[in-house]
Design an enzyme around this catalytic site. Structure first.
Site, PDB file in Angstrom:
ATOM      1  N   ASP A  90     102.187  34.282  31.083  1.00 50.25           N
ATOM      2  CA  ASP A  90     102.798  35.518  31.320  1.00 50.25           C
ATOM      3  C   ASP A  90     104.159  35.683  31.364  1.00 50.25           C
ATOM      4  O   ASP A  90     104.802  36.451  31.896  1.00 50.25           O
ATOM      5  CB  ASP A  90     102.385  35.904  32.835  1.00 50.25           C
ATOM      6  CG  ASP A  90     102.900  34.949  33.800  1.00 50.25           C
ATOM      7  OD1 ASP A  90     103.382  33.851  33.599  1.00 50.25           O
ATOM      8  OD2 ASP A  90     102.899  35.410  35.004  1.00 50.25           O
ATOM      9  N   GLU A  91     104.849  34.828  30.389  1.00 47.70           N
ATOM     10  CA  GLU A  91     106.323  34.705  30.494  1.00 47.70           C
ATOM     11  C   GLU A  91     106.849  34.221  29.036  1.00 47.70           C
ATOM     12  O   GLU A  91     106.186  33.402  28.385  1.00 47.70           O
ATOM     13  CB  GLU A  91     106.879  33.764  31.822  1.00 47.70           C
ATOM     14  CG  GLU A  91     108.036  33.277  31.555  1.00 47.70           C
ATOM     15  CD  GLU A  91     108.688  32.686  32.882  1.00 47.70           C
ATOM     16  OE1 GLU A  91     109.611  32.241  33.150  1.00 47.70           O
ATOM     17  OE2 GLU A  91     107.646  31.957  33.504  1.00 47.70           O
TER      18      GLU A  91
END
Length: 403
Positions: free
Chosen positions: A96-97
């Protein structure tokens, strides 16, 4: 991404929007730890890593959901596809990054509007919120992305480091955990400013090379490039479990190590990896953590060897206190197909038997080229469940364009 797993669940089921929800590894047991929670849950004092029972006590209406790996994986892939539509220089860091190097992107000299267009697009197409940090390097960009959540866009310039970062406690700095913060405290370093202006030799003495690196970061210096390939370098494979109750029975603890070793060996096999060292992680009933490591001569991937080494380390360090959590990790991993086993007095005979095969391989490579034949098989990673067990990095195999 903001509260990624919870946000994906809310996008999938809009009736969950505006509600306090949390994803828990095992919602029905005490050992169920919250993996993430929505901002509505956070407003009620619920936070990631809190136990299920404590979260329910704080927020009785909390909706608990088990993790849906496939759903998060699909969402992650879609996010990174959007990012890559702007530049190929995208480096996923976890599910998620990630980082984008937009130096060469034409954005009419308006980075904030450009970031907003990405943020709006991810909301419009995927219904997922994110925060974006804009800065001249990775460390400052990561720091900036954490300054305003959810849906934040923050610019952090190098010249602002002393006014924005220096007053903050060191624990707030990306790359510093509790143990490092405690070490720094013993030499009088409390704020990021203290770290930035400390005597370099003192830091080197206390933290080694990492001390120098952290001081540079505290001064806004970070020369790492955005590397789209870096995520595919797995460095360790591990597994841990919180026990149903605090355990002191050695036989039961040994059974836990057997289970953990089996899982670690299965994941290594699924990824065709072997390691050079092993670490065990012990957390006692008072939440005190202890780790013990050992480096091995030969490649480590077999279940029994992993289990034996883990048990030896445990027995050498356990003082009989009740155990709350156990973990086993094989470190410094590499592709088995590219490894060479060390010869020792115990295994030289079996290698001697193979000498004619090695000579034949050498001759064929000389005649038809180095890649024509290899000693051992370099197997393709198996797309099994075992290779997809991590919440974070394992999913990033999806982005590997070499496949």
């Amino acid at each position: 991404m903001n509260s990624f797993y919870a946000s994906v669940e809310q996008a999938h089921d809009p009736s969950l929007k505006g509600k306090a929800i949390a994803i828990a590894g095992n919602p029905k047991e005490r050992r169920g730890i919250l993996v993430t929670c929505s901002y509505e849950a956070r407003a009620r004092g619920v936070y990631t890593t809190m136990s299920v029972w404590e979260a329910k006590r704080k927020c009785p209406e909390l909706i608990l959901l088990p993790p849906n790996f496939e759903r998060y994986r699909i969402a992650s892939k879609a996010i990174f596809e959007i990012l890559r539509s702007y530049t190929h220089l995208v480096e996923p860091v976890s599910i998620d990054e990630g980082y984008m190097d937009v130096t060469e992107v034409d954005m009419n000299n308006d980075a904030v509007s450009f970031a907003r267009s990405i943020q709006d697009r991810i909301i419009r197409e995927l219904d997922l919120p994110c925060s974006i940090g804009i800065a001249p390097n990775k460390f400052l960009a990561k720091t900036a992305s954490n300054l305003k959540k959810p849906m934040g866009i923050t610019v952090l310039r190098k010249r602002q480091v002393n006014e924005i970062l220096w007053p903050l406690p060191v624990i707030d700095m990306h790359g510093i955990g509790e143990s490092t913060a405690k070490k720094l405290e013993t030499i009088g370093i409390i704020s990021i400013g203290d770290l930035a202006n400390a005597i370099p030799n003192l830091l080197k003495e206390k933290l080694g090379k990492n001390g120098v690196r952290l001081q540079n970061r505290a001064n806004g210096i970070d020369n790492r490039e955005v590397d789209p390939e870096s995520i595919y370098d797995t460095k360790s494979v591990g597994n841990s479990t919180t026990l149903p109750f605090d355990e002191t029975n050695i036989e039961d603890l040994e059974k836990v190590f057997i289970r953990l070793s089996k899982k670690v060996a299965a994941r290594l096999d699924a990824k065709n990896l072997a390691g050079r060292s092993i670490t065990i992680h012990i957390r006692d009933a008072n939440w005190k953590n202890k780790t013990r490591s050992k480096t091995v001569t030969n490649r480590l991937y077999k279940e029994q060897e992993i289990n034996q080494l883990a048990l030896d380390l445990f027995q050498a360090s356990w003082n009989g206190d009740p155990v709350r959590l156990l973990g086993v990790t094989v470190n410094n991993v590499y592709d088995k197909g590219e490894s060479v086993e060390q010869l020792s007095i115990f295994n030289f005979e079996e290698h001697a038997k193979e000498e004619p095969i090695l000579k034949l391989v050498e001759q064929l490579q000389g005649k038809f080229g180095e890649n024509s034949i290899k000693r051992g098989m370099k197997l393709k990673k198996k797309p099994s469940l075992e290779s997809k067990t991590s919440f974070s990095k394992d999913f990033l195999d999806d982005h590997d364009h070499h496949k």
